[in-house]
Design a protein around this motif. Structure first.
Motif, PDB file in Angstrom:
ATOM      1  N   VAL A 190     -18.981   1.779   3.685  1.00 51.20           N
ATOM      2  CA  VAL A 190     -17.610   1.702   4.168  1.00 51.20           C
ATOM      3  C   VAL A 190     -17.484   0.761   5.365  1.00 51.20           C
ATOM      4  O   VAL A 190     -16.415   0.189   5.606  1.00 51.20           O
ATOM      5  N   ASN A 235      -6.665   3.460  -3.590  1.00 52.56           N
ATOM      6  CA  ASN A 235      -7.723   3.672  -4.581  1.00 52.56           C
ATOM      7  C   ASN A 235      -8.867   4.531  -4.050  1.00 52.56           C
ATOM      8  O   ASN A 235      -9.979   4.486  -4.577  1.00 52.56           O
ATOM      9  N   ARG A 236      -8.600   5.303  -3.017  1.00 54.30           N
ATOM     10  CA  ARG A 236      -9.614   6.219  -2.514  1.00 54.30           C
ATOM     11  C   ARG A 236      -9.781   7.407  -3.463  1.00 54.30           C
ATOM     12  O   ARG A 236      -8.891   7.724  -4.262  1.00 54.30           O
ATOM     13  N   SER A 275     -10.356   3.128   6.646  1.00 56.29           N
ATOM     14  CA  SER A 275     -10.705   2.434   5.417  1.00 56.29           C
ATOM     15  C   SER A 275      -9.572   2.601   4.423  1.00 56.29           C
ATOM     16  O   SER A 275      -9.194   3.721   4.081  1.00 56.29           O
ATOM     17  N   ASN A 329      -9.741   1.006   1.338  1.00 58.63           N
ATOM     18  CA  ASN A 329     -10.424   1.013   0.035  1.00 58.63           C
ATOM     19  C   ASN A 329      -9.486   0.590  -1.091  1.00 58.63           C
ATOM     20  O   ASN A 329      -9.315   1.293  -2.089  1.00 58.63           O
ATOM     21  N   ALA A 348     -16.515   4.287   0.054  1.00 67.20           N
ATOM     22  CA  ALA A 348     -15.794   3.662   1.155  1.00 67.20           C
ATOM     23  C   ALA A 348     -14.442   4.335   1.346  1.00 67.20           C
ATOM     24  O   ALA A 348     -13.445   3.694   1.638  1.00 67.20           O
ATOM     25  N   ASN A 349     -14.408   5.646   1.177  1.00 66.17           N
ATOM     26  CA  ASN A 349     -13.156   6.402   1.263  1.00 66.17           C
ATOM     27  C   ASN A 349     -12.946   7.027   2.628  1.00 66.17           C
ATOM     28  O   ASN A 349     -11.826   7.308   3.025  1.00 66.17           O
ATOM     29  N   GLN A 356     -13.969   1.100  -3.937  1.00 67.84           N
ATOM     30  CA  GLN A 356     -15.411   1.157  -3.728  1.00 67.84           C
ATOM     31  C   GLN A 356     -15.869   2.616  -3.727  1.00 67.84           C
ATOM     32  O   GLN A 356     -15.215   3.480  -3.142  1.00 67.84           O
ATOM     33  N   GLN A 414     -19.395  11.798  -1.846  1.00 64.07           N
ATOM     34  CA  GLN A 414     -18.157  11.544  -1.144  1.00 64.07           C
ATOM     35  C   GLN A 414     -17.777  12.741  -0.270  1.00 64.07           C
ATOM     36  O   GLN A 414     -18.270  13.853  -0.467  1.00 64.07           O
ATOM     37  N   TYR A 468     -15.744  -2.375   4.826  1.00 59.70           N
ATOM     38  CA  TYR A 468     -14.347  -2.341   4.385  1.00 59.70           C
ATOM     39  C   TYR A 468     -13.415  -1.746   5.432  1.00 59.70           C
ATOM     40  O   TYR A 468     -12.244  -1.547   5.154  1.00 59.70           O
ATOM     41  N   ASP A 499      -7.205  -7.526   0.773  1.00 58.82           N
ATOM     42  CA  ASP A 499      -8.460  -6.880   0.404  1.00 58.82           C
ATOM     43  C   ASP A 499      -9.539  -7.941   0.267  1.00 58.82           C
ATOM     44  O   ASP A 499      -9.297  -9.143   0.466  1.00 58.82           O
ATOM     45  N   THR A 529      -9.848  -1.548  -3.370  1.00 60.10           N
ATOM     46  CA  THR A 529     -10.484  -1.864  -4.652  1.00 60.10           C
ATOM     47  C   THR A 529     -11.326  -0.731  -5.205  1.00 60.10           C
ATOM     48  O   THR A 529     -12.051  -0.916  -6.181  1.00 60.10           O
TER      49      THR A 529
END
Length: 605
Positions: free
Chosen positions: A408, A287-288, A381, A383, A390-391, A387, A356, A411, A235, A385
């Motif tokens: 996004v 983490n999306r 993506s 994602n 950025a899904n 963000q 989103q 990433y 990441d 972390t």
């Protein structure tokens, strides 16, 4: 003209031979000078005077002069050293060095460089070697529809660095982490008898996708796929994550034990093989989130709070937590990959900026044809972390009410199976994974990422999962690479034959840092010798031609080597002897004329 003129003729010979001895002596003195280029002196007949003869006017020579001093720019021998920053040019070209505290540039063949306390690459006199800095930052952009890679393979430039040549300086001993932007798999087909391990009578091209369950441990059983390949990716903070791609063959047709057709995929050419693939990470590292609205970047708050893919406080873990991309690959009868599809979450949705994608990831209709990078490769993506926007590749954000931009895009990761899109890809008769079970078949296409076929309506609605016992062709991964890395400390430096200065780091990564610039001239004889193994350009030499080692007529760079003087001792000693004899002969001419003058003077007695 009297006898004295004859004496001055010999004097001119003495002077020119004396000058030549200076040249020979200088060559011999520099027999061990690094990168020294020897010289030679050529004479010419100096001057003629006319005299009257019975046959008319004739000429008598008045001596010799220095015609030209020419440099020998031939290659010197290379001496092996123990220093990685000792460099020799094997062929044409000069290093360019900058005088300290000035903008004056000089040129040299002497490559005894080293890094000083300021991490600058310099020679013993402090002159700084010049080269292009290499930008190792990797940033992908989406294909805007104008990119056309064509059918021919792209030629690779010899230039690694860019911009204007500058001092070669190691700015830092450390490198910051680089998030993974590209994952590449090289594939092959083998006859291992595994065949179609998991299938579905209603949607055989999404059988693995349907089977995945992020709520379970493991999310998919070992018996469900023909093969899998894992690789560590990074990441943006340098954290390591394991990405796994699962593969399973999709048989072109299935029949039950009584011979009745369960399904038949039409439009697939005879001998072609289809594989479903599923790109995943551990669900706990996903983490999306989805469904959030009204994100405020300044306060990092939402008008409507998002729902997490994994372990949401209200909804729990989504079935498709950990799934990054799904699709199929088509291999021809020779086992070559000839087509591919790629679907990611919410790829064709169009949420407002700072909102989103809202569709449920567990629904197959939410997995849509993905976007393609400017390199012509499908992207997803991960994602890692979390963000906020950025899904999905379709999400955008607007800072302070400005024009929406894609966060996004910073990433995304490319998936490279060896196919590139020729322009903007389209998935015929397919708006999502859900369509693969109901659409009418389409003929084979020639553009990558366009389905060879879609699944027709099935004879029944029963899903079936089983292990094939047929001795069928199966897919294997022959090689896998990714371009991310964690932070690291510089442990060594190496320089290749293209003049690229590489940093070797403690994280096992070797990165290009600079590319040494080489220069050459149309007229080497016009170069001005500055001393200190340096040359400077003049009007006679012409403007220097810039290039890189090993390209367009320039020689290659050889690390752990330095170029020696090209002085040939045998030649110089022969020149010394002949020059000495010439000097002696001219001195004899003077003494002879002196004797003749003494005779003339003695006539008065």
């Amino acid at each position: 003209m009297g006898l004295s003129a004859s004496m001055w003729t010999s004097v001119s010979g003495l002077l020119t031979h004396g000058q030549k001895m200076n040249v020979v002596g200088n060559n011999i003195a520099n027999v061990s000078t690094l990168g020294f280029k020897s010289q030679r002196m050529d004479f010419n007949d100096y001057l003629y005077r006319g005299i009257g003869t019975t046959s008319g006017t004739n000429q008598i020579g008045a001596g010799a002069g220095v015609y030209a001093i020419l440099g020998d720019f031939s290659q010197g021998s290379l001496e092996t050293t123990n220093s990685a920053t000792d460099l020799a040019i094997d062929g044409n070209g000069f290093f360019q060095v900058r005088k300290p505290n000035s903008e004056q540039m000089y040129y040299s063949r002497a490559g005894d460089f080293y890094f000083n306390k300021s991490r600058e690459l310099q020679n013993p006199e402090g002159y700084l070697l010049q080269g292009w800095k290499v930008n190792n930052e990797k940033k992908l952009t989406f294909n805007n529809g104008a990119t056309n890679l064509g059918n021919a393979s792209l030629s690779k430039s010899a230039y690694v660095g860019s911009g204007t040549p500058t001092d070669i300086v190691l700015d830092s001993w450390n490198i910051v982490p680089q998030q993974t932007t590209n994952v590449t798999f090289t594939m092959g087909l083998t006859n291992d008898g595994k065949g179609d391990r998991t299938t579905s009578s209603t949607s055989p091209m999404t059988a693995l996708f349907d089977l995945w369950d992020g709520k379970s441990t493991p999310p998919i059983a070992d018996t469900a796929y023909a093969t899998q390949s894992s690789i560590d990716v990074y990441d943006e903070g340098g954290g390591t994550h394991t990405m796994t791609v699962y593969y399973d063959q999709v048989d072109a047709s299935k029949t039950d034990s009584t011979g009745n057709t369960i399904y038949n995929i039409k439009g697939l050419p005879a001998g072609y093989t289809m594989y479903e693939y599923l790109v995943t990470i551990p669900p706990s590292q996903d983490n999306r989130s989805f469904g959030g609205t009204g994100y405020n970047e300044a306060t990092n708050t939402w008008t409507t709070e998002p729902t997490k893919f994994y372990n949401d406080p209200t909804a729990g873990t989504n079935k498709n937590a950990g799934v990054l991309m799904s699709g199929v690959m088509i291999f021809n009868a020779s086992g070559q990959l000839v087509n591919q599809t790629a679907y990611t979450y919410g790829a064709t949705e169009s949420p407002a900026a700072n909102n989103q994608v809202a569709v449920d990831p567990s629904a197959k209709s939410s997995w849509q044809p993905t976007k393609v990078s400017s390199n012509g490769l499908p992207v997803f993506s991960a994602n890692f972390t979390g963000q906020p926007l950025a899904n999905s590749v379709s999400e955008t954000m607007s800072s302070g009410g400005g024009t929406p931009v894609s966060q996004v895009q910073n990433y995304i990761t490319e998936l490279d199976f060896g196919l590139k899109s020729l322009g903007t890809p389209t998935w015929t008769n397919s708006t999502s994974l859900a369509d693969l079970a109901v659409q009418t078949p389409t003929p084979p296409a020639t553009t990558p990422f366009v389905d060879y076929s879609n699944v027709p309506i099935m004879s029944n609605g029963q899903r079936q999962e089983y292990a094939s016992v047929a001795n069928t062709t199966s897919y294997t991964v022959q090689n896998r690479t990714q371009d991310g890395y964690a932070s690291g400390t510089l442990s060594n430096v190496s320089i290749d034959n293209s003049g690229v200065v590489h940093g070797v780091y403690s994280n096992g990564k070797t990165l290009p840092l600079y590319q040494i610039a080489l220069y050459d001239f149309q007229n080497h004889q016009g170069l001005y010798r500055e001393g200190g193994n340096l040359f400077s350009a003049t009007n006679d030499s012409g403007e220097p031609r810039l290039g890189v080692a090993g390209d367009n007529g320039f020689g290659t760079t050889r690390a752990y080597n330095i170029e020696q003087s090209n002085v040939d001792m045998t030649t110089e000693f022969v020149q010394m002897i002949s020059t000495q004899r010439g000097f002696q002969a001219n001195s004899k001419g003077i003494t002879t004329v002196d004797t003749m003058l003494e005779t003339v003077i003695g006539m008065k007695r």
